[in-house]
Write an enzyme that holds these catalytic residues in place. Structure first.
Site, PDB file in Angstrom:
ATOM      1  N   ASP A 194     -34.323 -54.394 -12.761  1.00  0.00           N
ATOM      2  CA  ASP A 194     -35.040 -54.113 -14.010  1.00  0.00           C
ATOM      3  C   ASP A 194     -34.852 -55.219 -15.034  1.00  0.00           C
ATOM      4  O   ASP A 194     -35.801 -55.637 -15.699  1.00  0.00           O
ATOM      5  CB  ASP A 194     -34.573 -52.780 -14.594  1.00  0.00           C
ATOM      6  CG  ASP A 194     -35.260 -52.476 -15.912  1.00  0.00           C
ATOM      7  OD1 ASP A 194     -36.507 -52.459 -15.950  1.00  0.00           O
ATOM      8  OD2 ASP A 194     -34.548 -52.271 -16.919  1.00  0.00           O
TER       9      ASP A 194
ATOM     10  N   CYS B  51     -25.421 -31.961  -4.895  1.00  0.00           N
ATOM     11  CA  CYS B  51     -24.113 -32.515  -5.274  1.00  0.00           C
ATOM     12  C   CYS B  51     -23.471 -31.653  -6.358  1.00  0.00           C
ATOM     13  O   CYS B  51     -24.150 -31.180  -7.266  1.00  0.00           O
ATOM     14  CB  CYS B  51     -24.266 -33.942  -5.808  1.00  0.00           C
ATOM     15  SG  CYS B  51     -24.467 -35.159  -4.529  1.00  0.00           S
ATOM     16  N   HIS B  52     -22.166 -31.511  -6.242  1.00  0.00           N
ATOM     17  CA  HIS B  52     -21.412 -30.773  -7.247  1.00  0.00           C
ATOM     18  C   HIS B  52     -21.101 -31.684  -8.434  1.00  0.00           C
ATOM     19  O   HIS B  52     -20.807 -32.859  -8.232  1.00  0.00           O
ATOM     20  CB  HIS B  52     -20.090 -30.277  -6.659  1.00  0.00           C
ATOM     21  CG  HIS B  52     -20.271 -29.258  -5.587  1.00  0.00           C
ATOM     22  ND1 HIS B  52     -20.522 -29.605  -4.288  1.00  0.00           N
ATOM     23  CD2 HIS B  52     -20.239 -27.912  -5.632  1.00  0.00           C
ATOM     24  CE1 HIS B  52     -20.639 -28.506  -3.566  1.00  0.00           C
ATOM     25  NE2 HIS B  52     -20.479 -27.465  -4.356  1.00  0.00           N
TER      26      HIS B  52
END
Length: 163
Positions: free
Chosen positions: A130, A76-77
């Protein structure tokens, strides 16, 4: 391999060169969800979870994940995002408590923001897990998928079969 822009001359994966692509406004919307028990559902809605405001923390985690997607997904850029919006909606059916997470991401750039939206939705769901796992480790994170995207050479996409 010349026609496959995701591979170098050795046939190995590479980050695609986007320097010649036009800058356009690009958007993406993704969804994920998490199934929780009644105790967690009530704790989130009443603000009584021991770790704090679950949805506020998940919101921040989702925004952070969108901004840092290129650090997690190798090809990914790095993108300059114009906006990230996350909404939460409960779907209650009998004893089933599903929290649906929807993420909208926007940029003006040379590549799309689908991965940012998907990563954001996933991180928000993981953050909810979480923050609530002390109550029940049996939560299930549901399908994560792209709803739509706009902009870019490949054109627009809209999922027909909303899951």
């Amino acid at each position: 391999m010349d026609s496959f822009t995701h591979f170098n001359e050795q046939g190995r994966a590479k980050m695609v060169d986007i320097s010649e692509k036009s800058e356009t406004v690009r958007t993406a919307v993704a969804k994920s969800s998490i199934f929780v028990n009644k105790q967690i559902y009530e704790g989130i809605n009443e603000g009584t979870m021991k770790k704090g405001d679950v949805l506020a923390v998940a919101q921040v985690a989702g925004v952070m994940a969108a901004k840092n997607t290129s650090q997690l997904i190798p090809m990914c850029h790095p993108l300059s995002l114009s906006g990230v919006d996350i909404t939460f909606e409960w779907h209650v059916n009998g004893d089933t408590y599903q929290l649906v997470i929807e993420v909208s991401v926007k940029t003006k750039g040379s590549t799309g923001v689908e991965m940012e939206a998907l990563t954001s939705a996933s991180a928000a769901a993981l953050t909810i897990y979480d923050m609530c796992k002390a109550v029940d480790k049996g939560m299930v994170i549901g399908n994560t998928y792209l709803i739509e995207k706009t902009g870019g050479k490949s054109g627009d996409f809209k999922r027909e079969d909303e899951q």
